[in-house]
Design a protein around this motif. Structure first.
Motif, short mmCIF file in Angstrom:
data_model
loop_
_atom_site.label_atom_id
_atom_site.label_comp_id
_atom_site.label_asym_id
_atom_site.label_seq_id
_atom_site.Cartn_x
_atom_site.Cartn_y
_atom_site.Cartn_z
N ALA A 1 3.69 8.31 18.89
CA ALA A 1 4.64 9.57 19.28
C ALA A 1 5.13 10.19 17.95
CB ALA A 1 5.58 9.22 20.20
N GLY A 2 5.26 9.50 16.98
CA GLY A 2 5.75 9.77 15.90
C GLY A 2 4.64 10.28 14.77
N GLY A 3 3.33 10.50 15.26
CA GLY A 3 2.31 10.71 14.39
C GLY A 3 1.73 9.87 13.39
N GLY A 4 2.00 8.70 13.97
CA GLY A 4 1.51 7.24 13.13
C GLY A 4 0.12 7.32 13.15
N ASP A 5 -0.56 6.44 12.19
CA ASP A 5 -1.71 5.97 11.95
C ASP A 5 -2.44 7.27 11.53
OD1 ASP A 5 -2.21 3.55 12.20
OD2 ASP A 5 -3.04 3.35 14.24
N GLY A 6 -1.62 8.24 10.83
CA GLY A 6 -2.58 9.70 10.21
C GLY A 6 -2.94 10.39 11.23
N ILE A 7 -2.44 10.25 12.62
CA ILE A 7 -2.88 11.11 13.68
C ILE A 7 -1.75 12.41 14.02
CG2 ILE A 7 -3.77 11.40 16.20
CD1 ILE A 7 -4.82 8.66 15.61
N ALA B 1 -12.06 5.10 7.19
CA ALA B 1 -11.80 3.83 7.96
C ALA B 1 -10.83 4.31 9.16
CB ALA B 1 -10.60 3.00 7.44
N PRO B 2 -12.00 5.00 10.43
CA PRO B 2 -11.30 5.64 11.45
C PRO B 2 -10.54 4.60 12.13
CG PRO B 2 -13.65 5.88 11.30
CD PRO B 2 -13.28 5.11 10.14
N LYS B 3 -9.32 5.15 12.91
CA LYS B 3 -8.51 4.52 13.97
C LYS B 3 -8.69 4.95 15.17
CE LYS B 3 -6.10 2.94 10.05
NZ LYS B 3 -5.00 3.70 9.79
N LEU C 1 0.87 -1.35 -0.05
CA LEU C 1 -0.07 -0.05 0.04
C LEU C 1 0.54 1.40 0.01
CD1 LEU C 1 -1.64 0.75 3.70
CD2 LEU C 1 -0.09 -1.30 3.13
N GLU C 2 0.49 2.20 -0.80
CA GLU C 2 0.90 3.41 -0.83
C GLU C 2 1.38 4.26 0.48
OE1 GLU C 2 0.93 7.57 -3.52
OE2 GLU C 2 -0.93 6.23 -3.55
N ASP C 3 0.42 3.93 1.36
CA ASP C 3 0.44 4.61 2.61
C ASP C 3 1.04 3.94 3.81
OD1 ASP C 3 -0.58 6.74 4.55
OD2 ASP C 3 -2.00 5.18 5.30
N THR C 4 1.87 2.97 3.24
CA THR C 4 2.85 2.13 4.30
C THR C 4 3.49 3.18 5.24
OG1 THR C 4 3.04 0.56 2.78
CG2 THR C 4 4.87 0.76 4.54
N PRO C 5 4.03 4.39 4.83
CA PRO C 5 4.61 5.24 5.86
C PRO C 5 3.59 5.67 6.94
CG PRO C 5 5.35 5.86 3.84
CD PRO C 5 4.27 4.83 3.44
N GLY C 6 2.21 5.67 6.74
CA GLY C 6 1.39 6.17 7.65
C GLY C 6 1.07 5.12 8.81
#
Length: 595
Positions: free
Chosen positions: A544-550, A493-495, A218-223
Motif C-alpha cells: 500500500a506504500g508502493g513497495g517492490d517498485g510498484i 527481475a519481475p515481482k 543494497l542501495e534499493d533497500t527503500p524499495g
C-alpha cells in the motif's frame, strides 16, 4: 560455552594507523603463494593462509528449515543431481567449529539479513534469540541487510548495543546484551548528519596479520522495506561506498580488504557446487552483483554477498581485468563458504592468484551443538503457549514455489475475505511474493497431527506484522499495477504479485517490459477490467506504500487500515478448514504464463 579469545580490534573511522614501510610499498600486491625465507625481522614465513568462513541470509532460522527451504541440490560427477537436507543452527555451529579446527588464523563473517522475516522462535522475541546464537557461533562481523531495517534503525541499534525492547520489555531475567560482533553499514546514512548509522568498516587483527572489512546493503533497500523502517535514512551506491572506505583503510595501512555486500546475483545452475568458472560454463552468474563487482576498486580482494538466497563461488573481473572471488552461501544456514586468503606479510596484501573458495553443506548428519540445543529449547519453551496453538488444517503441502505460488494465492484469498469483512465491496487482493517467507507443510513436525497448521507455522509464512489495507483504484490503475510488476525497476527481475481468486490474466514472458502483461486478458470474475470503473483492492501495508517498485499501489484512495496480515490468514484458515474438512492447496492457475 566458553567463547574463544578475540584477536581483532575495532578501528573507528577517525582512528589513524601507521602506514606500511617503503619496502612493503615497493613489493607487488599479488605475489604467488609459496614458501619464503621471510622478511627481515619476521620469524614467521612470508605467506600466511587466513581462513574466511562466511554465510548470509540466516533470517533467524535457528531450527532446521522445513520443505524446500531446508534442502540444497548437489551436482554429481555423472551429471545428475542429489537433494540434501540442510540447515539448523545446531548443525551450523558444529560445521563451523569443525572447519576452524587446526586454523590459527580464522575469521567468520556474514553478508547480512541475519534477522528479519524470522520464524516464531526468533521473530516473536524481536530476534534476540538469533543474536544470542550468532554470539555463540563466534561470528566476527556482518554487513547489514535490508531485513535488518524491518523494525527501523533504532531497533537495529538495540540489536547491536543491547537493552530491553522499548515496548515488549525484557523476555527473561537477564538483560539482552546485544551483538558482540559489529554490524557494518557503510552506505546507510542518517539524513540529518550524513554519517553512517553504524560502523562503516572493521579490522580483524592477529599478530602481524590484519584484514579489513567494509559492509554495505543494497542501495534499493527503500524499495523492499516499509517506509517506516527506513525513515530518516539515505542509502548510497554500493560500489562507490566500498571504494571510498577502501581508500580510508589503505591510508591506515590496511591493504587486505574484504567487502561484505548484501546484494547478489543469479547463478546459471541451482546446484550449490556448480563450477561457474569452468570452461563452457558461459555466464556463470548474472544480476546486480556483476556490475557492482566490476566497479569495485582492485584493492578489495574478495566479495562476500547475499540477498538473492543463491549459492555460488565465482570470479568476476575487477576494473583492472583481474579475476576476483565472489561468493554467496544460499540462505537459512544451509551452506557456509570456506575461503582461503593468502596473506603476504611483506606487502600486507592478499595474494589474489592463490585465493581458493568452496561452499559446503550444513548437513544434519553431524552431532548437534549442545549449547545451541539448549538455546533453542529455552526459547521454544517461552514461545510454546503461543506457537503450538492450532489455527487450521490443510490436506497437503502448500508450497511457496513458482512464479505463482499456491501459498501466495492462499494468502491473497485470506486478505480478500478479511477485506470483505471490513468492506463488503472489496473486489480483489494482491500479495507481494517477498512477503511469503515459506509454505505450509502437511506434516511439519512429528509432535503435531497430520495437516495441522500451528500459529508458529503461520508466523514463519508471514512474520512481518504488516496490516491489511484497503484502497480504491481505477481499472486503468489496476492494469498499470500489473504492468509495473514486470517493467521499470522490475524489468530485469519481475515481482509477480499473487492474485486472489477471480483475478486472471496472461503473462507473456517472450515479450519485454510492460508488454508482458496481455491487457485484453485481464479479467475479474470473468469480466474484462473496465479502465474507468473503480475497484476496491486489499493489500498489505508494504504494498500500500508502493513497495517492490510498484508505485501505483501507493496512489490509491479511500484508505482503510485493518488488522495484521497473519491474523487475517489465521481467521481464514479457522473459518475454512477443520480436521474433517481440511483446506486444499490453491491450483495456482490464476496467471497464464507464456514462455
Amino acid at each position: 560455552m566458553r567463547r574463544r579469545r578475540r584477536t581483532y580490534r575495532l578501528v573507528a573511522a577517525a582512528a589513524g594507523l601507521a602506514t606500511v614501510g617503503a619496502l612493503a610499498a615497493a613489493l607487488p600486491g599479488t605475489a604467488t603463494a609459496g614458501p619464503s625465507k621471510g622478511k627481515p625481522g619476521h620469524a614467521s614465513s612470508r605467506y600466511q593462509d587466513v581462513q574466511l568462513l562466511s554465510f548470509n541470509d540466516l533470517h533467524g532460522n535457528l531450527e532446521p528449515p522445513s520443505g524446500s527451504s531446508g534442502r540444497v541440490t548437489e551436482h554429481q560427477e555423472d551429471g545428475t543431481t542429489k537433494t540434501i537436507d540442510a540447515g539448523g543452527v545446531e548443525y551450523l555451529a558444529t560445521h563451523l567449529r569443525n572447519a576452524r579446527d587446526g586454523h590459527k588464523y580464522s575469521i567468520t563473517a556474514a553478508g547480512g539479513d541475519m534477522v528479519g522475516a524470522s520464524p516464531l522462535i526468533s521473530g516473536l522475541f524481536h530476534d534476540e534469540p538469533t543474536i544470542e546464537a550468532l554470539n555463540k557461533l563466534d561470528l566476527d562481523v556482518t554487513s547489514v541487510g535490508n531485513h535488518e531495517f524491518d523494525e527501523g534503525a533504532k531497533e537495529l541499534a538495540r540489536l547491536q548495543n543491547g537493552g530491553c525492547h522499548p515496548t515488549a520489555g525484557c523476555y527473561t531475567d537477564k538483560k539482552f546484551e546485544g551483538a558482540d560482533f559489529p554490524y557494518l553499514a557503510a552506505n546507510v546514512l542518517d539524513e540529518k548528519t550524513g554519517r553512517p548509522i553504524l560502523k562503516p568498516y572493521w579490522v580483524w587483527k592477529k599478530k602481524d596479520v590484519k584484514v579489513g572489512f567494509i559492509g554495505v546493503t543494497l542501495e534499493d533497500t527503500p524499495g523492499v522495506v516499509s517506509a517506516e523502517g527506513v525513515k530518516g535514512l539515505k542509502f548510497k551506491d554500493e560500489a562507490e561506498t566500498i571504494n571510498k572506505y577502501a581508500k580510508v583503510l589503505q591510508r591506515q595501512g590496511v591493504k587486505s580488504i574484504v567487502a561484505l555486500i548484501h546484494e547478489g546475483g543469479a547463478p546459471a545452475s541451482q546446484t550449490y557446487n556448480y563450477d561457474c568458472d569452468a570452461p563452457g560454463a558461459g555466464d556463470g552468474i548474472s544480476g546486480p552483483i556483476v556490475d557492482i563487482a566490476k566497479n569495485i576498486t582492485p584493492s578489495v580482494d574478495a566479495l562476500v554477498t547475499g540477498h538473492t538466497h543463491a549459492a555460488y563461488v565465482c570470479t568476476i573481473p575487477d576494473p583492472s581485468g583481474k579475476p576476483r572471488m565472489v561468493t554467496s552461501a544460499a540462505s537459512f544456514g544451509r551452506l557456509y563458504t570456506d575461503t582461503t586468503l593468502t596473506y603476504d606479510r611483506w606487502t600486507g596484501d592478499i595474494a589474489r592468484t592463490s585465493v581458493k573458495s568452496a561452499n559446503h553443506v550444513v548437513t544434519r548428519t553431524v552431532p548437534k551443538a549442545t549449547d545451541m540445543t539448549e538455546l533453542i529449547s529455552r526459547w521454544n519453551t517461552l514461545a510454546a503457549p503461543i506457537g503450538n496453538r492450532a489455527i487450521g488444517h490443510i490436506s497437503a503441502d502448500i508450497p511457496n514455489a513458482g512464479t505463482e505460488s499456491p501459498m501466495g494465492d492462499l494468502i491473497a484469498d485470506a486478505q480478500l475475505a478479511y477485506g470483505r469483512q471490513l468492506d463488503p465491496g472489496t473486489d480483489l487482493a494482491l500479495m507481494n511474493p517477498g512477503g511469503v517467507r515459506a509454505g505450509l507443510t502437511y506434516a511439519a513436525k512429528g509432535t503435531e497431527g497430520d495437516g495441522v497448521v500451528t500459529y508458529a507455522e503461520g508466523f514463519t509464512v508471514q512474520p512481518f506484522s504488516n496490516t491489511v489495507n484497503l484502497q480504491d483504484f481505477t481499472g486503468a490503475q489496476l492494469i498499470k499495477i500489473l504492468q509495473e510488476q514486470v517493467s521499470g525497476s522490475n524489468a530485469a527481475a519481475p515481482k509477480i504479485l499473487l492474485p486472489s481468486a477471480g483475478l486472471t490474466y496472461t503473462l507473456d514472458l517472450t515479450k519485454t517490459g510492460a508488454d508482458r502483461i496481455v491487457v485484453d486478458s485481464v479479467r475479474l470474475n470473468g469480466a474484462a477490467v473496465d479502465p474507468a470503473a473503480t475497484y476496491r483492492v486489499a493489500t498489505n501495508s508494504f504494498l500500500a506504500g508502493g513497495g517492490d517498485g510498484i508505485t501505483t499501489l501507493g496512489q490509491g484512495t479511500g484508505d482503510l487500515v485493518g488488522t495484521d496480515d497473519l491474523a487475517a490468514l489465521e481467521q481464514y484458515l479457522t473459518a475454512n478448514s477443520s480436521a474433517a474438512d481440511p483446506i486444499e492447496p490453491p491450483a495456482a492457475n490464476r496467471i497464464t504464463i507464456v514462455q
